[in-house]
Design an enzyme around this catalytic site. Structure first.
Site, short mmCIF file in Angstrom:
data_model
loop_
_atom_site.label_atom_id
_atom_site.label_comp_id
_atom_site.label_asym_id
_atom_site.label_seq_id
_atom_site.Cartn_x
_atom_site.Cartn_y
_atom_site.Cartn_z
NE ARG A 244 -3.82 -0.34 2.07
CZ ARG A 244 -4.98 -0.58 2.68
NH1 ARG A 244 -5.30 0.06 3.77
NH2 ARG A 244 -5.82 -1.46 2.20
CE LYS B 295 -8.47 -11.74 0.74
NZ LYS B 295 -8.78 -10.38 0.31
CE LYS C 32 -1.82 -4.89 2.51
NZ LYS C 32 -2.81 -5.68 1.75
CG ASP D 178 -3.32 -3.06 -0.63
OD1 ASP D 178 -4.07 -4.04 -0.64
OD2 ASP D 178 -3.47 -2.11 0.17
CG LEU E 244 -23.36 -1.72 -10.47
CD1 LEU E 244 -24.43 -1.03 -11.30
CD2 LEU E 244 -23.66 -3.22 -10.36
CB VAL F 264 -15.72 -7.24 -7.75
CG1 VAL F 264 -16.36 -8.48 -7.15
CG2 VAL F 264 -14.21 -7.31 -7.65
N GLY F 265 -18.27 -5.89 -8.80
CA GLY F 265 -19.74 -5.77 -8.66
C GLY F 265 -20.47 -5.97 -9.98
CB ILE G 242 -20.86 7.41 -6.80
CG1 ILE G 242 -19.56 6.60 -6.85
CG2 ILE G 242 -21.44 7.42 -5.39
CD1 ILE G 242 -18.42 7.25 -6.09
CG ASN H 293 -10.76 -5.82 1.03
OD1 ASN H 293 -10.81 -7.01 1.35
ND2 ASN H 293 -10.06 -5.39 -0.01
P1 NAD Z 1 -13.72 -0.82 -8.45
O1 NAD Z 1 -13.01 0.44 -8.08
O2 NAD Z 1 -13.53 -1.37 -9.82
O3 NAD Z 1 -15.30 -0.66 -8.22
C1 NAD Z 1 -15.87 0.00 -7.14
C2 NAD Z 1 -17.18 0.57 -7.63
O4 NAD Z 1 -17.88 1.12 -6.50
C3 NAD Z 1 -17.01 1.72 -8.64
O5 NAD Z 1 -17.85 1.51 -9.76
C4 NAD Z 1 -17.40 2.96 -7.84
O6 NAD Z 1 -17.97 3.97 -8.64
C5 NAD Z 1 -18.41 2.36 -6.87
N1 NAD Z 1 -18.63 3.17 -5.66
C6 NAD Z 1 -17.74 3.90 -4.96
N2 NAD Z 1 -18.36 4.51 -3.92
C7 NAD Z 1 -19.66 4.12 -3.97
C8 NAD Z 1 -20.79 4.40 -3.16
N3 NAD Z 1 -20.73 5.22 -2.12
N4 NAD Z 1 -21.96 3.82 -3.50
C9 NAD Z 1 -22.07 3.01 -4.59
N5 NAD Z 1 -21.02 2.73 -5.38
C10 NAD Z 1 -19.83 3.27 -5.08
O7 NAD Z 1 -13.27 -1.89 -7.35
P2 NAD Z 1 -13.39 -3.47 -7.43
O8 NAD Z 1 -12.09 -4.03 -7.88
O9 NAD Z 1 -14.65 -3.84 -8.11
O10 NAD Z 1 -13.50 -3.82 -5.87
C11 NAD Z 1 -14.69 -3.63 -5.16
C12 NAD Z 1 -14.47 -3.94 -3.70
O11 NAD Z 1 -14.01 -5.30 -3.56
C13 NAD Z 1 -13.40 -3.07 -3.01
O12 NAD Z 1 -13.75 -2.89 -1.66
C14 NAD Z 1 -12.15 -3.94 -3.10
O13 NAD Z 1 -11.23 -3.62 -2.08
C15 NAD Z 1 -12.75 -5.31 -2.90
N6 NAD Z 1 -11.92 -6.40 -3.44
C16 NAD Z 1 -11.61 -6.41 -4.76
C17 NAD Z 1 -10.83 -7.45 -5.27
C18 NAD Z 1 -10.46 -7.53 -6.74
O14 NAD Z 1 -9.94 -8.56 -7.16
N7 NAD Z 1 -10.75 -6.50 -7.54
C19 NAD Z 1 -10.35 -8.47 -4.41
C20 NAD Z 1 -10.71 -8.42 -3.06
C21 NAD Z 1 -11.49 -7.38 -2.59
#
Ligand code: NAD
Length: 369
Positions: A42, A66, A78, A113, A179, A182-183, A202, A265
């Site tokens: 980080r 983990k 870390k 990170d 979205l 991941v979402g 957002i 996370n």
């Molecule tokens: P990302 O940045 O691609 O997506 C996050 C999404 O959340 C974005 O579209 C953003 O606009 C939206 N967002 C931000 N604030 C918001 C709010 N207040 N309300 C609604 N939407 C909001 O990140 P990601 O890679 O999809 O990761 C998502 C989460 O999963 C994070 O917490 C990340 O730490 C965790 N995570 C990701 C991975 C990975 O492999 N990418 C692995 C483990 C954990």
């Protein structure tokens, strides 16, 4: 002595101070019972050394759990770099970090990170083999959000099975927050399976992309909600895929769901929120169990990238979560406590076996280099 009290659980803490490149970093190795430590790096403009040290200690301990949950041959570690990722990054700084990591002689592997990118580690990997999560063109495994999303889907299946005795996804309503990488993939799978969704993000482009995809899939059961409204919708499962700390005193008053399963996370603002969820009868899938797909992918890189193998390993999230839920119910403990016990038992079991073999021997998979 005060310092030692704070780090007594950790095996090693390395302070990196390189005036030539401006690198100021802390590498924390929490526990190597399961294998060499791993954990991302980080970069953040920490106000004080104390803040940086606390983050490194806390996050490295989290990685031990983990890794145990994901059943990968790594322990917890870390790195934190004290600096502004927008201003202070140079190739030399990451090469210096690579040299520090190399000096640990295989005891610690790192990668990206918050505040760092795979490209930063292309510089670090010129100095050490102990880098994971590198770009595909350098032999890495690519976008980790694919297995992470897959893990969330397995988590949802295990949760539905625990709630209803059947692991089906369709026919239910889910509230997806975020979205992004991941979402979006999780929401897409839910739609493919015939689920109804409430979604919030957002970023209006992310919303529009999902609405377009829903149309293509012929499932238009998507309702868009804004801001905090996502916490109060009438859905069966809340799927947080954006921010940490979203399970807190305020949102707990709004939530109407039966379960929470998502990739974000640190979803619980405080540990005691896990207890409150239990008392409210909301089944909570501990985030670090469910979102381990990315970790499974990067740790698997050391055998050479293979997406099929990663997906197979990610499937274990389903059975692990079922066991964690069963243990939580039979012992009347929160799912968070149950998950921690699950990991501690795995570490303890390995400790017994390690007494016959030297676990500090460099792992065979390093031969890939
Ligand atoms: P990302 O940045 O691609 O997506 C996050 C999404 O959340 C974005 O579209 C953003 O606009 C939206 N967002 C931000 N604030 C918001 C709010 N207040 N309300 C609604 N939407 C909001 O990140 P990601 O890679 O999809 O990761 C998502 C989460 O999963 C994070 O917490 C990340 O730490 C965790 N995570 C990701 C991975 C990975 O492999 N990418 C692995 C483990 C954990």
């Amino acid at each position: 002595m005060e310092m030692f009290n704070k780090i007594y659980e950790h095996e090693q803490v390395v302070i990196c101070n390189d005036p030539n490149t401006g690198l100021k970093a802390i590498i924390a190795i929490h526990n190597t019972t399961l294998g060499p430590a791993t954990g991302g790096c980080r970069m953040y403009p920490y106000q004080t050394f104390e803040h940086a040290l606390n983050d490194a200690l806390r996050l490295s301990k989290g990685m031990t759990y983990k890794c145990a949950a994901a059943d990968v041959d790594f322990g917890g570690g870390k790195t934190v770099i004290i600096g502004d990722p927008k201003k202070d990054k140079t190739p030399e700084l990451f090469r210096a970090l690579g040299q520090y990591i190399d000096s640990l002689n295989g005891r610690y592997y790192t990668g990206t990170d918050m505040g760092t990118t795979p490209e930063d580690f292309v510089h670090a990997m010129k100095e050490t083999n102990c880098i994971v999560g590198i770009p595909e063109e350098y032999g890495g495994s690519g976008d980790s959000s694919v297995p992470t999303a897959e893990g969330v889907i397995y988590g949802i299946k295990a949760t539905n099975e625990t709630l209803d005795g059947i692991n089906q996804i369709g026919g239910k309503t889910y509230a997806v927050q975020g979205l992004g990488k991941v979402g979006f993939k999780v929401a897409e799978t839910l739609l493919e399976e015939g689920a109804s969704l409430y979604v919030s993000d957002i970023n209006s482009e992310a919303i529009q992309a999902l609405l377009n995809r829903a149309k293509e899939l012929g499932n238009n059961n998507v309702k868009v909600v804004s801001g905090n409204d996502i916490y109060g919708v009438e859905a069966e499962v809340f799927v947080p895929c954006a921010l940490g700390g979203i399970i807190n005193d305020e949102t707990l008053n709004s939530l109407k769901v039966k379960a929470i399963v998502g990739s974000a996370n640190n979803q619980l603002l405080e540990d005691y929120h896990g207890e409150i969820l239990m008392k409210k009868g909301i089944l909570y899938a501990p985030d670090y169990i469910v979102n381990a797909g990315g970790l499974i992918q990067v740790s698997d890189e050391l055998y050479g990238p293979n997406k099929k193998r990663v997906m197979k390993k990610t499937k274990a999230i389903y059975t692990s979560l079922l066991e964690i839920y069963r243990n939580s119910e039979s012992k009347s403990i929160s799912t968070v406590e149950s998950a921690n016990q699950f990991c501690e038992q795995r570490i303890e079991a390995r400790k017994q076996r390690n007494s016959f073999f030297s676990h500090h021997k460099r792992p065979k998979w390093e031969l890939r280099y």
